[in-house]
Design a protein around this motif. Structure first.
Motif, PDB file in Angstrom:
ATOM      1  N   ARG A   1       0.841  -1.204   0.000  1.00 28.57           N
ATOM      2  CA  ARG A   1       0.000   0.000   0.000  1.00 28.57           C
ATOM      3  C   ARG A   1       0.878   1.258   0.000  1.00 28.57           C
ATOM      4  O   ARG A   1       0.496   2.286   0.570  1.00 28.57           O
ATOM      5  N   ASN A   2       2.018   1.177  -0.675  1.00 30.96           N
ATOM      6  CA  ASN A   2       2.903   2.339  -0.766  1.00 30.96           C
ATOM      7  C   ASN A   2       2.187   3.537  -1.389  1.00 30.96           C
ATOM      8  O   ASN A   2       2.509   4.685  -1.101  1.00 30.96           O
ATOM      9  N   TYR A   3       1.224   3.242  -2.254  1.00 31.03           N
ATOM     10  CA  TYR A   3       0.546   4.324  -2.962  1.00 31.03           C
ATOM     11  C   TYR A   3      -0.244   5.228  -2.012  1.00 31.03           C
ATOM     12  O   TYR A   3      -0.467   6.404  -2.305  1.00 31.03           O
ATOM     13  N   ILE A   4      -0.656   4.690  -0.863  1.00 31.22           N
ATOM     14  CA  ILE A   4      -1.359   5.513   0.116  1.00 31.22           C
ATOM     15  C   ILE A   4      -0.410   6.558   0.699  1.00 31.22           C
ATOM     16  O   ILE A   4      -0.734   7.747   0.795  1.00 31.22           O
ATOM     17  N   ILE A   5       0.781   6.100   1.072  1.00 32.40           N
ATOM     18  CA  ILE A   5       1.792   7.020   1.599  1.00 32.40           C
ATOM     19  C   ILE A   5       2.140   8.063   0.547  1.00 32.40           C
ATOM     20  O   ILE A   5       2.227   9.259   0.835  1.00 32.40           O
ATOM     21  N   ALA A   6       2.319   7.604  -0.701  1.00 38.49           N
ATOM     22  CA  ALA A   6       2.673   8.508  -1.789  1.00 38.49           C
ATOM     23  C   ALA A   6       1.581   9.547  -2.025  1.00 38.49           C
ATOM     24  O   ALA A   6       1.866  10.732  -2.266  1.00 38.49           O
ATOM     25  N   PHE A   7       0.328   9.134  -1.949  1.00 34.06           N
ATOM     26  CA  PHE A   7      -0.796  10.044  -2.175  1.00 34.06           C
ATOM     27  C   PHE A   7      -0.772  11.201  -1.184  1.00 34.06           C
ATOM     28  O   PHE A   7      -0.878  12.379  -1.563  1.00 34.06           O
ATOM     29  N   PHE A   8      -0.607  10.872   0.091  1.00 31.42           N
ATOM     30  CA  PHE A   8      -0.567  11.929   1.104  1.00 31.42           C
ATOM     31  C   PHE A   8       0.695  12.784   0.980  1.00 31.42           C
ATOM     32  O   PHE A   8       0.674  13.991   1.261  1.00 31.42           O
TER      33      PHE A   8
ATOM     34  N   ILE B   1       2.188  13.533  -1.844  1.00 30.13           N
ATOM     35  CA  ILE B   1       1.983  14.431  -2.986  1.00 30.13           C
ATOM     36  C   ILE B   1       1.214  15.671  -2.547  1.00 30.13           C
ATOM     37  O   ILE B   1       1.596  16.804  -2.857  1.00 30.13           O
ATOM     38  N   ILE B   2       0.123  15.449  -1.821  1.00 31.45           N
ATOM     39  CA  ILE B   2      -0.663  16.579  -1.318  1.00 31.45           C
ATOM     40  C   ILE B   2       0.200  17.473  -0.425  1.00 31.45           C
ATOM     41  O   ILE B   2       0.180  18.703  -0.531  1.00 31.45           O
ATOM     42  N   GLY B   3       0.973  16.838   0.453  1.00 32.84           N
ATOM     43  CA  GLY B   3       1.839  17.589   1.349  1.00 32.84           C
ATOM     44  C   GLY B   3       2.877  18.409   0.618  1.00 32.84           C
ATOM     45  O   GLY B   3       3.131  19.570   0.959  1.00 32.84           O
ATOM     46  N   MET B   4       3.500  17.824  -0.428  1.00 29.99           N
ATOM     47  CA  MET B   4       4.537  18.530  -1.175  1.00 29.99           C
ATOM     48  C   MET B   4       3.969  19.746  -1.897  1.00 29.99           C
ATOM     49  O   MET B   4       4.640  20.780  -2.004  1.00 29.99           O
ATOM     50  N   VAL B   5       2.744  19.633  -2.388  1.00 31.89           N
ATOM     51  CA  VAL B   5       2.115  20.782  -3.056  1.00 31.89           C
ATOM     52  C   VAL B   5       1.937  21.934  -2.065  1.00 31.89           C
ATOM     53  O   VAL B   5       2.232  23.088  -2.370  1.00 31.89           O
ATOM     54  N   PHE B   6       1.462  21.609  -0.861  1.00 32.91           N
ATOM     55  CA  PHE B   6       1.304  22.643   0.176  1.00 32.91           C
ATOM     56  C   PHE B   6       2.646  23.263   0.544  1.00 32.91           C
ATOM     57  O   PHE B   6       2.765  24.481   0.710  1.00 32.91           O
ATOM     58  N   ILE B   7       3.672  22.413   0.699  1.00 33.06           N
ATOM     59  CA  ILE B   7       5.004  22.915   1.047  1.00 33.06           C
ATOM     60  C   ILE B   7       5.522  23.859  -0.030  1.00 33.06           C
ATOM     61  O   ILE B   7       6.069  24.932   0.267  1.00 33.06           O
ATOM     62  N   LEU B   8       5.362  23.476  -1.288  1.00 29.69           N
ATOM     63  CA  LEU B   8       5.829  24.298  -2.403  1.00 29.69           C
ATOM     64  C   LEU B   8       5.153  25.666  -2.397  1.00 29.69           C
ATOM     65  O   LEU B   8       5.817  26.708  -2.460  1.00 29.69           O
ATOM     66  N   VAL B   9       3.833  25.661  -2.295  1.00 31.76           N
ATOM     67  CA  VAL B   9       3.072  26.913  -2.366  1.00 31.76           C
ATOM     68  C   VAL B   9       3.419  27.845  -1.200  1.00 31.76           C
ATOM     69  O   VAL B   9       3.752  29.025  -1.393  1.00 31.76           O
ATOM     70  N   PHE B  10       3.349  27.309   0.028  1.00 27.30           N
ATOM     71  CA  PHE B  10       3.570  28.162   1.197  1.00 27.30           C
ATOM     72  C   PHE B  10       5.028  28.594   1.332  1.00 27.30           C
ATOM     73  O   PHE B  10       5.305  29.699   1.823  1.00 27.30           O
TER      74      PHE B  10
ATOM     75  N   VAL C   1      -2.486   9.499   7.497  1.00 25.55           N
ATOM     76  CA  VAL C   1      -2.083   8.085   7.358  1.00 25.55           C
ATOM     77  C   VAL C   1      -2.653   7.252   8.501  1.00 25.55           C
ATOM     78  O   VAL C   1      -3.152   6.136   8.285  1.00 25.55           O
ATOM     79  N   ILE C   2      -2.614   7.770   9.712  1.00 19.05           N
ATOM     80  CA  ILE C   2      -3.139   7.046  10.874  1.00 19.05           C
ATOM     81  C   ILE C   2      -4.638   6.792  10.714  1.00 19.05           C
ATOM     82  O   ILE C   2      -5.131   5.681  10.984  1.00 19.05           O
ATOM     83  N   ILE C   3      -5.369   7.791  10.279  1.00 18.17           N
ATOM     84  CA  ILE C   3      -6.814   7.634  10.079  1.00 18.17           C
ATOM     85  C   ILE C   3      -7.096   6.551   9.047  1.00 18.17           C
ATOM     86  O   ILE C   3      -7.974   5.697   9.241  1.00 18.17           O
ATOM     87  N   TYR C   4      -6.324   6.547   7.950  1.00 14.93           N
ATOM     88  CA  TYR C   4      -6.509   5.513   6.918  1.00 14.93           C
ATOM     89  C   TYR C   4      -6.240   4.121   7.473  1.00 14.93           C
ATOM     90  O   TYR C   4      -7.024   3.183   7.245  1.00 14.93           O
ATOM     91  N   CYS C   5      -5.132   3.965   8.187  1.00 17.44           N
ATOM     92  CA  CYS C   5      -4.755   2.648   8.708  1.00 17.44           C
ATOM     93  C   CYS C   5      -5.798   2.105   9.687  1.00 17.44           C
ATOM     94  O   CYS C   5      -6.122   0.916   9.664  1.00 17.44           O
TER      95      CYS C   5
END
Length: 507
Positions: free
Chosen positions: A153-160, A162-171, A200-204
C-alpha cells in the motif's frame, strides 16, 4: 490483485517523485536567491548530519517489512499485531537516541561553521526545525509506514506525500517572497508532515480494523534486524557522506561548495529516486512471490523488469549527460556566484555516479525482497571502506571531484557484486545476459552523449528551449536504445511491449 497493487504503487510513487523533483527544483532556487549560497549550504549540511542520525532506526523498517510479508499474505492478524508492537518499541527506543544525538548536534555544530556563519542562535533553531520530521517519524508515523509498505500500500503514503509537497511548495514560495526569516520558511515542512501523519493514521485505522500496537511482542522474528541495520549504515554513508566530508574537511568556502554539490546532487537524487520508486513499487510483489516459492513467476517477471528497466535507465542518463550543464547554467543564472555552479567535470562525474548506483537496483530489489541482509554484509563493508578511504585521500586536492571519485569507485564495486550475487543465489545463468544488456546500452549512450557535446552542444538560453531540447533527446535516445535492444533481443522486446500493453489495459 498483486499486479494491480504493483501498478498503483509504481504509478503513485512515480507521480510523487515528479512532484518532489519540481518542488526540489523551485524551492532551492528561490531560497538561494533570497538567502544566498551559504545559508542554502548550511541547510543542506545540517540535513545530511540529521540523515546520519537516522541510523538509530537500526534497520527496523527493512526487517519489519520482510517479516510482515508472510503473515499479511496468510491473514495472521495476531502475528501481525505482535510484530507491529515490536516495531513500535524499536522505533520508540530509536527516537530517544535520536533526541540525544540531536541535542549534541545543536550544541556542537555551530562551532563547525562559525567561520562562515556566526549567528549561533539561528543555526541552533534551524537544526531544531529540520529535526522535527525525524521526531514525528520515530514516535508516530514509522510503524504505520512499515505496515503499508509490507501490504503493498505504498501508494497511500505517496498520495498523502503528494498533497503535502504541493502545500510545502506553495507556502514556501509565499513566505520567501514575503522576506520572512529562513527558519520560518523551513518550518512549513514539519507542520505539513504532522498533518500528513494524522491522515495516514486515520486511513490505517479504517483499513485494518484489527490493528493493535499493544499485543504481545514477537521480537524473535527480527533475526535480520541487525543485518538490515548494517546495510542501512552502508547506504547512509555511501549516499550521504560527501556533503558531511565537504563541511568538515574543507576550510574556506565550505558551505558554498556544499551548496554547489547540493544543486547537482538534487538532480542526481531525483533521478535515483525515480528508479528507486520503481523498485519500491515492485519489491513487495517480488517478496510475496518469493514467500510463496513461485520460482517460474519470479524468473519471468524479473526478466521483463530488468529488460525494461535498463532501457529506461540508459535513456534517462543519456539525457542527463547531454542536458545537465545547460540546466545548471539556467538554474544558477540569477545567483550572485553563478560561476561557481557551472562545471563540466561535475556534469560528467555526477552522471557516472548516478548510472553506477542505479544499475544495481533490479538485483537489489530481489535481494531485499528475499531478506538477504546478513549474506551480503561483507560486500557492503568494502563499499564503505572504498568510499570513505578514497574520498578522504582526494578531498583536499580535488574538493567535490575527489569525494565523487570515491563514491563512484564504491558504487562500481557494489553494483558488480550485486549482479554476481543475484546470478548465484536467485536466477542462475542470467549474469551473462545482464552484462550484455548493460554493455550494449552503455556503448550507444556514450556515443550519443559524445556526438551531442562534441558536434552540437547548442546554446540554450531559455527554459522553453531547454524543455524542447530535453524532450527531443529523450525521444531520440529512446528510439535508438529500443532499436539496439530489440535487434539483440527481439523476442524479449515483444514480451515486454505485450506486458506493458496488458498492464495499461488492465482495469
Amino acid at each position: 490483485m498483486r499486479t494491480k497493487l504493483t501498478i498503483k504503487n509504481i504509478t503513485a510513487t512515480l507521480l510523487l517523485e515528479i512532484v518532489v523533483a519540481v518542488s526540489g527544483i523551485i524551492i532551492p532556487r528561490y531560497f538561494i536567491m533570497a538567502y544566498g549560497s551559504s545559508i542554502n549550504g548550511l541547510v543542506s549540511s545540517i540535513s545530511q548530519f540529521i540523515t546520519y542520525m537516522g541510523l538509530v532506526e537500526a534497520g527496523v523498517s527493512s526487517a519489519g517489512v520482510v517479516e510482515l510479508y508472510k503473515p499479511l499474505t496468510n491473514n495472521e492478524e495476531g502475528y501481525i499485531n505482535g510484530i507491529l508492537t515490536s516495531i513500535k518499541g524499536f522505533y520508540y527506543k530509536s527516537g530517544i537516541i535520536f533526541l540525544a544525538l540531536d541535542a549534541i548536534l545543536i550544541a556542537a555544530y555551530p562551532f563547525v561553521v562559525s567561520n562562515e556563519i556566526g549567528d549561533v542562535t539561528f543555526i541552533r533553531l534551524m537544526i531544531i526545525v529540520l529535526s522535527l520530521n525525524g521526531i514525528i517519524d520515530y514516535f508516530i508515523l514509522g510503524k504505520y509506514r512499515v505496515l503499508l509498505m509490507a501490504d503493498q500500500r505504498n501508494y497511500i503514503i505517496a498520495f498523502f506525500q503528494i498533497i503535502g509537497m504541493v502545500f510545502i511548495l506553495v507556502f514556501s514560495i509565499i513566505l520567501i517572497n514575503a522576506n520572512v526569516n529562513a527558519i520560518i520558511v523551513k518550518s512549513v515542512v514539519p507542520i505539513v508532515y504532522l498533518l500528513r501523519t494524522i491522515a495516514v493514521i486515520i486511513y490505517c485505522k479504517k483499513r485494518y480494523k484489527y490493528l493493535s500496537f499493544n499485543a504481545p511482542r514477537i521480537e524473535s522474528a527480527f533475526g535480520q534486524k541487525s543485518s538490515a541495520f548494517f546495510h542501512q549504515i552502508v547506504g547512509m554513508v555511501c549516499n550521504n557522506t560527501d556533503m558531511v566530508l565537504l563541511t568538515l574537511m574543507l576550510q574556506k568556502g565550505a558551505l558554498v561548495e556544499v551548496s554547489v554539490y547540493s544543486v547537482y546532487n538534487f538532480v542526481n537524487t531525483a533521478l535515483g529516486n525515480f528508479f528507486y520508486a520503481i523498485s519500491l513499487g515492485i519489491r513487495s510483489s517480488f517478496g510475496q512471490v518469493i514467500a510463496r516459492e513461485e520460482n517460474t513467476t519470479l524468473e519471468y517477471s524479473y526478466n521483463i523488469f530488468e529488460y525494461i528497466y535498463f532501457i529506461l535507465l540508459f535513456v534517462v542518463y543519456t539525457c542527463m549527460g547531454t542536458m545537465l550543464y545547460s540546466f545548471i547554467s539556467l538554474y544558477s543564472a540569477s545567483f550572485s556566484d553563478s560561476y561557481m555552479y557551472t562545471r563540466w567535470i561535475l556534469v560528467f562525474i555526477f552522471t557516472l555516479c548516478g548510472l553506477l548506483q542505479n544499475l544495481r537496483i533490479p538485483g537489489m530489489t530481489v535481494q531485499i525482497a528475499a531478506g538477504h541482509f546478513k549474506e551480503t554484509q561483507v560486500a557492503a563493508a568494502i563499499e564503505v571502506i572504498l568510499n570513505l578511504g578514497i574520498s578522504i585521500v582526494l578531498i583536499h586536492r580535488h574538493g567535490i571531484v575527489g569525494v565523487l571519485i570515491g563514491t563512484c569507485a564504491a558504487y562500481a564495486f557494489r553494483t558488480t557484486y550485486i549482479l554476481i550475487y543475484h546470478d548465484y543465489h536467485f536466477l542462475n545463468g542470467t549474469l551473462r545476459n545482464t552484462l550484455f544488456r548493460i554493455i550494449r546500452s552503455f556503448v550507444f549512450s556514450y556515443i550519443i552523449v559524445f556526438v551531442f557535446i562534441r558536434y552540437f552542444n547548442p546554446v540554450i538560453s531559455s527554459w522553453t528551449h531547454w524543455v524542447l531540447m530535453s524532450a527531443f533527446m529523450f525521444i531520440f535516445s529512446s528510439i535508438i536504445l529500443l532499436i539496439v535492444n530489440g535487434v539483440f533481443e527481439k523476442e524479449m522486446l515483444k514480451q515486454s511491449l505485450g506486458f506493458i500493453k496488458k498492464t495499461v489495459m488492465r482495469k
